[in-house]
Enzyme design. Structure first.
Site, PDB file in Angstrom:
ATOM      1  N   GLN A 133      56.997  17.125  32.192  1.00 15.77           N
ATOM      2  CA  GLN A 133      56.086  15.982  32.233  1.00 15.77           C
ATOM      3  C   GLN A 133      54.882  16.364  31.395  1.00 15.77           C
ATOM      4  OE1 GLN A 133      52.838  15.319  33.876  1.00 15.77           O
ATOM      5  NE2 GLN A 133      52.492  17.518  34.102  1.00 15.77           N
ATOM      6  N   ASN A 238      56.315  21.081  34.994  1.00 18.18           N
ATOM      7  CA  ASN A 238      55.566  21.566  33.838  1.00 18.18           C
ATOM      8  C   ASN A 238      54.098  21.155  33.981  1.00 18.18           C
ATOM      9  OD1 ASN A 238      55.173  22.486  31.023  1.00 18.18           O
ATOM     10  ND2 ASN A 238      54.818  20.323  30.634  1.00 18.18           N
ATOM     11  N   GLU A 239      53.211  22.089  33.794  1.00 22.10           N
ATOM     12  CA  GLU A 239      51.767  21.822  33.690  1.00 22.10           C
ATOM     13  C   GLU A 239      51.245  20.786  34.688  1.00 22.10           C
ATOM     14  OE1 GLU A 239      51.274  20.805  29.543  1.00 22.10           O
ATOM     15  OE2 GLU A 239      52.167  22.697  28.900  1.00 22.10           O
ATOM     16  N   PRO A 240      51.387  21.054  35.990  1.00 16.74           N
ATOM     17  CA  PRO A 240      50.939  20.070  36.987  1.00 16.74           C
ATOM     18  C   PRO A 240      49.431  19.839  36.933  1.00 16.74           C
ATOM     19  CG  PRO A 240      51.429  22.182  38.039  1.00 16.74           C
ATOM     20  CD  PRO A 240      51.902  22.296  36.617  1.00 16.74           C
TER      21      PRO A 240
END
Ligand SMILES: *[C@@H]1O[C@H](CO)[C@@H](O)[C@H](O)[C@H]1NC(C)=O
Length: 275
Positions: A133, A238-240
Site C-alpha cells: 500500500q 508496507n509502510e503503515p
C-alpha cells in the site's frame, strides 16, 4: 572414452541433484532473534538477494503471459532474475486484488499469484508476500486497500483530499480524485493529510469491522499459500501510517503509534496467518 562417459554420468547425477534442490526449497521456519538470521528447515542461516515485484494498479499482479520489461513474470524474467543471482522476491498480493468486493475473495487472483509464487519456487526463488500500500486507497490518491474501504462521508467536504496540503480536489462517483490532481501533490507528504489519518484511524479502531476485514484478508491469503515452501514470510503491511494523527497528534511521537495502534492489529494478523 570410459573416462568421458563416467564424467558424463557424474554430470547427469550432479544436474539431477541440482534439480531436486531447486524443486524442493527448504522452508524458512524461524528467525534467530540474536543473529537476526532467517533459519531454514535444515537449520541453516539463509541470506537473501532480491527485488520488489509490485503492480500498483489493476490487475494487481505482473503480466504472466507476455514479456514486458519490468512488468512481467514469464520465463524470460526468471532467466534474467537468475542471471542476477536473485533468490527472493517481495511480491505485492494486494488487498484490492484479493477482495475487490467486500466479503468476496477473488479466487482467480489468488490462483494467479499462487502460480507466480510456484514459478519462483521451481526456480529456487523465495517469496515474501507483501500487503503493498502507499497512502492506502484510491480516494486518498493512493493504492492498496480496496475501493470499498473509504467512504466519502467520513470527513466533511472541506477536509477531503488533500486538505490541508491543498484545497479539496473534485472527485468521481467513487470519491476518487483525478490522476492529474493526485500527481500535483507530493505523495509522501500526503500521509499528513486529514482524510488519510482519518482512514488509518478507522482501520486501527476497527470501525465497521474494517480491522477485522484486514485480518480476514490475511487469513485467506495465508490459507492459500501456507503449503508452499517458497513462501518465506508475510510482510503484513508496507509502510503503515500511524493512525488518525489529526484527532491525536501524540501518535506522531516515535513509538506511540507502534504500541497503541500497530501492535494490536499486527498481533491479530499474526494469529490469523498461523491458524
Ligand atoms: C479477479 O482476478 C482476475 C485475475 O487478475 C481478474 O482478471 C478479474 O478481473 C478479477 N475480478 C474482479 C472482480 O476484480
Amino acid at each position: 572414452m570410459k573416462t568421458l562417459s563416467i564424467s558424463a554420468a557424474i554430470a547427469a547425477v550432479a544436474l539431477s541433484v541440482l534439480n531436486v534442490v531447486n524443486a524442493d526449497l527448504s522452508k524458512i521456519v524461524r528467525v534467530n532473534p540474536a543473529t537476526q538470521h532467517f533459519i531454514d528447515a535444515q537449520g541453516r542461516s539463509r541470506f537473501f538477494h532480491g527485488t520488489n515485484m509490485v503492480k500498483k494498479s489493476f490487475p494487481w499482479h505482473m503480466d504472466v503471459n507476455n514479456f514486458v520489461p519490468s512488468w512481467s513474470v514469464v520465463d524470460r524474467d526468471i532467466e534474467l532474475m537468475k542471471s542476477l543471482n536473485i533468490n527472493i522476491v517481495r511480491l505485492g498480493v494486494h488487498w484490492a486484488g484479493v477482495e475487490p468486493v467486500r466479503g468476496q475473495y477473488n479466487q482467480t487472483y489468488l490462483d494467479v499469484t499462487q502460480g507466480i509464487i510456484k514459478k519462483f519456487q521451481d526456480n529456487g526463488i523465495y517469496t515474501l508476500v507483501d500487503q503493498h500500500q502507499d497512502v492506502w486507497a484510491a480516494q486518498l490518491c493512493g493504492h492498496g486497500a480496496p475501493l470499498w474501504f473509504v467512504k466519502s462521508d467520513w470527513v466533511t467536504p472541506g477536509h477531503r483530499m488533500p486538505y490541508p496540503q491543498k484545497a479539496p480536489f473534485a472527485v468521481d462517483a467513487n470519491g476518487v480524485p483525478s490522476d492529474a490532481d493526485c500527481n500535483s501533490i507530493d505523495w509522501s507528504v500526503s500521509y499528513l493529510d486529514y482524510a488519510v489519518g482519518n482512514a488509518f484511524g478507522r482501520l486501527y479502531n476497527n470501525y465497521d469491522n474494517l480491522g477485522d476485514a484486514w485480518v480476514a484478508y490475511w487469513k485467506v491469503v495465508a490459507t492459500n499459500y501456507n503449503a508452499l515452501p517458497g513462501v518465506m514470510g508475510y510482510d503484513l503491511m508496507n509502510e503503515p501510517w500511524v493512525g488518525d494523527h489529526m484527532a491525536d497528534p501524540t501518535l506522531l511521537t516515535p513509538g506511540v503509534a507502534d504500541s497503541r495502534n500497530l501492535e494490536p492489529l499486527w498481533n491479530k494478523g499474526n494469529n490469523a496467518i498461523r491458524q
